[in-house]
Write a protein that holds these residues in place. Structure first.
Motif, mmCIF file in Angstrom:
data_model
loop_
_atom_site.group_PDB
_atom_site.id
_atom_site.type_symbol
_atom_site.label_atom_id
_atom_site.label_comp_id
_atom_site.label_asym_id
_atom_site.label_seq_id
_atom_site.Cartn_x
_atom_site.Cartn_y
_atom_site.Cartn_z
ATOM 1 N N CYS A 64 -33.053 -2.662 11.553
ATOM 2 C CA CYS A 64 -31.902 -3.574 11.576
ATOM 3 C C CYS A 64 -31.720 -4.282 10.234
ATOM 4 O O CYS A 64 -30.594 -4.464 9.769
ATOM 5 C CB CYS A 64 -32.005 -4.571 12.733
ATOM 6 S SG CYS A 64 -33.519 -5.523 12.777
ATOM 7 N N ASP A 65 -32.813 -4.662 9.586
ATOM 8 C CA ASP A 65 -32.710 -5.291 8.265
ATOM 9 C C ASP A 65 -32.222 -4.300 7.211
ATOM 10 O O ASP A 65 -31.433 -4.651 6.333
ATOM 11 C CB ASP A 65 -34.056 -5.874 7.839
ATOM 12 C CG ASP A 65 -34.437 -7.108 8.651
ATOM 13 O OD1 ASP A 65 -33.542 -7.714 9.285
ATOM 14 O OD2 ASP A 65 -35.635 -7.456 8.659
ATOM 15 N N ALA A 67 -30.279 -1.747 7.787
ATOM 16 C CA ALA A 67 -28.858 -1.543 8.062
ATOM 17 C C ALA A 67 -28.034 -2.681 7.462
ATOM 18 O O ALA A 67 -27.006 -2.451 6.815
ATOM 19 C CB ALA A 67 -28.621 -1.425 9.564
ATOM 20 N N GLU A 74 -27.044 1.304 12.121
ATOM 21 C CA GLU A 74 -28.456 1.434 12.491
ATOM 22 C C GLU A 74 -28.812 2.870 12.857
ATOM 23 O O GLU A 74 -29.909 3.331 12.530
ATOM 24 C CB GLU A 74 -28.806 0.491 13.639
ATOM 25 C CG GLU A 74 -28.924 -0.949 13.208
ATOM 26 C CD GLU A 74 -29.451 -1.868 14.293
ATOM 27 O OE1 GLU A 74 -30.226 -1.412 15.162
ATOM 28 O OE2 GLU A 74 -29.087 -3.058 14.274
ATOM 29 N N ASN A 98 -41.031 -3.439 17.083
ATOM 30 C CA ASN A 98 -40.418 -3.108 15.795
ATOM 31 C C ASN A 98 -41.302 -2.184 14.960
ATOM 32 O O ASN A 98 -42.523 -2.265 15.024
ATOM 33 C CB ASN A 98 -40.150 -4.370 14.981
ATOM 34 C CG ASN A 98 -39.042 -5.211 15.567
ATOM 35 O OD1 ASN A 98 -38.060 -4.682 16.086
ATOM 36 N ND2 ASN A 98 -39.190 -6.525 15.499
#
Length: 126
Positions: A64-65, A67, A74, A98
């Protein structure tokens, strides 16, 4: 001058036969060339390149970071990371649900640094 018969049967004149012999003796194997070519193909995709430079700067990021940092979806990031991980360019570390990704080693960092430097040099000389 020297002459050598090429693979296609044509006779080729050699200006520097000693250099040709040296190159033939030092040329990587077909398998090494395939791996190098595959790596450059992998790095040749703009999305994957952005992801790698994001990891170069941040050290470690989750999907997510990555992206958010690169402006990619994502799902696109996940697919790219799957290829990069399979090729050994990135590595992952699971922390609960994660997975945090990072460049696999210093060789990848050096390759990215040198490539960026070369691109900047080429851009400045034009």
């Amino acid at each position: 001058m020297s002459e050598v018969q090429g693979l296609d049967g044509c006779v080729q004149r050699l200006v520097h036969p000693h250099k040709v012999a040296m190159v033939r003796g030092q040329t990587p194997t077909a398998s090494e060339i395939d791996r190098v070519s595959g790596l450059f193909k992998l790095l040749g995709d703009p999305t994957r390149a952005r992801l790698l430079y994001a990891l170069l700067e941040a050290g470690e990021l989750c999907v997510c970071d990555l992206a958010a940092a690169t402006g990619a979806a994502e799902t696109t990031v996940s697919q790219a990371l799957r290829l990069l991980k399979a090729s050994g360019v990135v590595a992952g570390r699971r922390d609960g649900r994660n997975v945090f990704y990072r460049l696999s080693d210093a060789h990848v960092r050096m390759l990215l640094d040198i490539t960026r430097e070369h691109a900047a040099h080429e851009g400045a000389s034009r």
